[in-house]
Motif scaffolding. Sequence first.
Motif, PDB file in Angstrom:
ATOM      1  N   GLY A   1     -50.045  10.109  23.024  1.00 41.72           N
ATOM      2  CA  GLY A   1     -48.905  10.686  22.327  1.00 41.72           C
ATOM      3  C   GLY A   1     -47.691   9.771  22.368  1.00 41.72           C
ATOM      4  N   ASP A   2     -47.385   9.260  23.566  1.00 43.54           N
ATOM      5  CA  ASP A   2     -46.236   8.355  23.715  1.00 43.54           C
ATOM      6  C   ASP A   2     -46.466   7.059  22.933  1.00 43.54           C
ATOM      7  N   PHE A   3     -47.688   6.572  22.993  1.00 48.18           N
ATOM      8  CA  PHE A   3     -48.036   5.315  22.337  1.00 48.18           C
ATOM      9  C   PHE A   3     -47.873   5.421  20.816  1.00 48.18           C
ATOM     10  N   ILE A   4     -48.391   6.496  20.217  1.00 46.46           N
ATOM     11  CA  ILE A   4     -48.306   6.684  18.764  1.00 46.46           C
ATOM     12  C   ILE A   4     -46.847   6.841  18.328  1.00 46.46           C
ATOM     13  N   THR A   5     -46.070   7.610  19.090  1.00 46.00           N
ATOM     14  CA  THR A   5     -44.649   7.792  18.750  1.00 46.00           C
ATOM     15  C   THR A   5     -43.915   6.461  18.742  1.00 46.00           C
ATOM     16  N   GLU A   6     -44.108   5.669  19.784  1.00 44.17           N
ATOM     17  CA  GLU A   6     -43.396   4.392  19.895  1.00 44.17           C
ATOM     18  C   GLU A   6     -43.842   3.403  18.818  1.00 44.17           C
ATOM     19  N   LEU A   7     -45.134   3.420  18.516  1.00 47.46           N
ATOM     20  CA  LEU A   7     -45.687   2.435  17.589  1.00 47.46           C
ATOM     21  C   LEU A   7     -45.333   2.717  16.135  1.00 47.46           C
ATOM     22  N   PHE A   8     -45.209   4.015  15.780  1.00 49.47           N
ATOM     23  CA  PHE A   8     -45.060   4.364  14.371  1.00 49.47           C
ATOM     24  C   PHE A   8     -43.777   5.146  14.044  1.00 49.47           C
TER      25      PHE A   8
END
Length: 391
Positions: A381-388
């Motif tokens: 969840g954190d990864f997708i938010t930061e990436l996109f």
Amino acid sequence: MLQARLKSGKYIIPALYPKSELLQLRAGEESFYCPVCDEKVILRVGEKVVAHFAHTANVNCPSRGGGEGAYHEQGKLQLYEWLLRQGLSVELEAYMPEINQRPDILLHHGERRIVLEYQCSRISNEEIIERTNGYKEIGVPVIWILGEILLKRKGKQALRIDSFTRTLIHQFTSAYPLSLFYYCPFTCDLIKFQDFTFTNKNRALGKLTVKRLETMTFPELLAKEFLPDYHFITIWKREKKYFRLRRWGKLFGEERKWHHWLYRKGLHFEKLPSFVHLPVSGAYRMKLPGWIWQSWILFEVIAPRPIGSIITTKACNYLVQHYLFPCEYFPLIKSPAQPVREYLTLLCSAGLLRRTNTDTFEKLTDIDLPERLELAIIEDGDFITELFQNK
């Protein structure tokens, strides 16, 4: 066919006339001629079909074949009338002798010509490519609109896109979103599916828009629509969680081979790093779901190499070359994507790699695996938010 030529040279579209007038015309001495081969054609007027013309059985005309029934004829006529009401110069079933093709609709815009093909039945990919390339040869762009009966919804903003539909993906310029167009003659709904990414081999998430035909103009049909960043992030968080918690059941084909590969590597899909199964717009060119080809790249090419190593697009492409649809498979996309390069670029944004040239990357850090499933879901969840967050 929806139109024919009279003895006088005038063209007639019977679907635009009252039935009583057509019956009177058919009972008279008037003859009707095919605009392509000049042979006589028969006027057919019924209760359940759109009034049209038909060749006799023994006529060999280039315009014969490809008929798709009342659904197709009705939709084609409605699209033609829609363009006419906008004051556009448009021809129905105009024959183009230079390429021996007869598009459903030919639109004249100044000195330019644009073809609209309304396709309501499945045909071979080879035929789609051949017909599209025929228009390209004479500098005429084509827009394929599919019958809504071919639309397969897999969720609120998701469609099933099989190998037939894949060939009909449009992208007029590199800045234009991937697009599919559909029309239903029964509801008069025009449906656009744009800015989509594949979540697996045949399912894509994107911006699905449904509007009544009379509320739209031709430029609005081609207008770009994008999935908002927050919506994109939300659905991909959900998609990643579904992947983590998925119950695979009985495995077949490439999925079975992939699970065996994971076992040999000492990996488990529940605890793969967040780098696996990322949305790549060019994934439409892949014959495999993202979690397979992306994990191959990570653990066959990147993970075994020490920090500071150079990773090349060529080395990664070598792994997946047999699972790529060729560029020729997408005649409606001006510059087909390079999904492997896109993925490596995403890994740069994620901090795993650093681009050193167009197709070379430096490894910056090692790949850590999540310790527990619960932590993996949170990290995703954190990864997708930061990436996109600024897609």
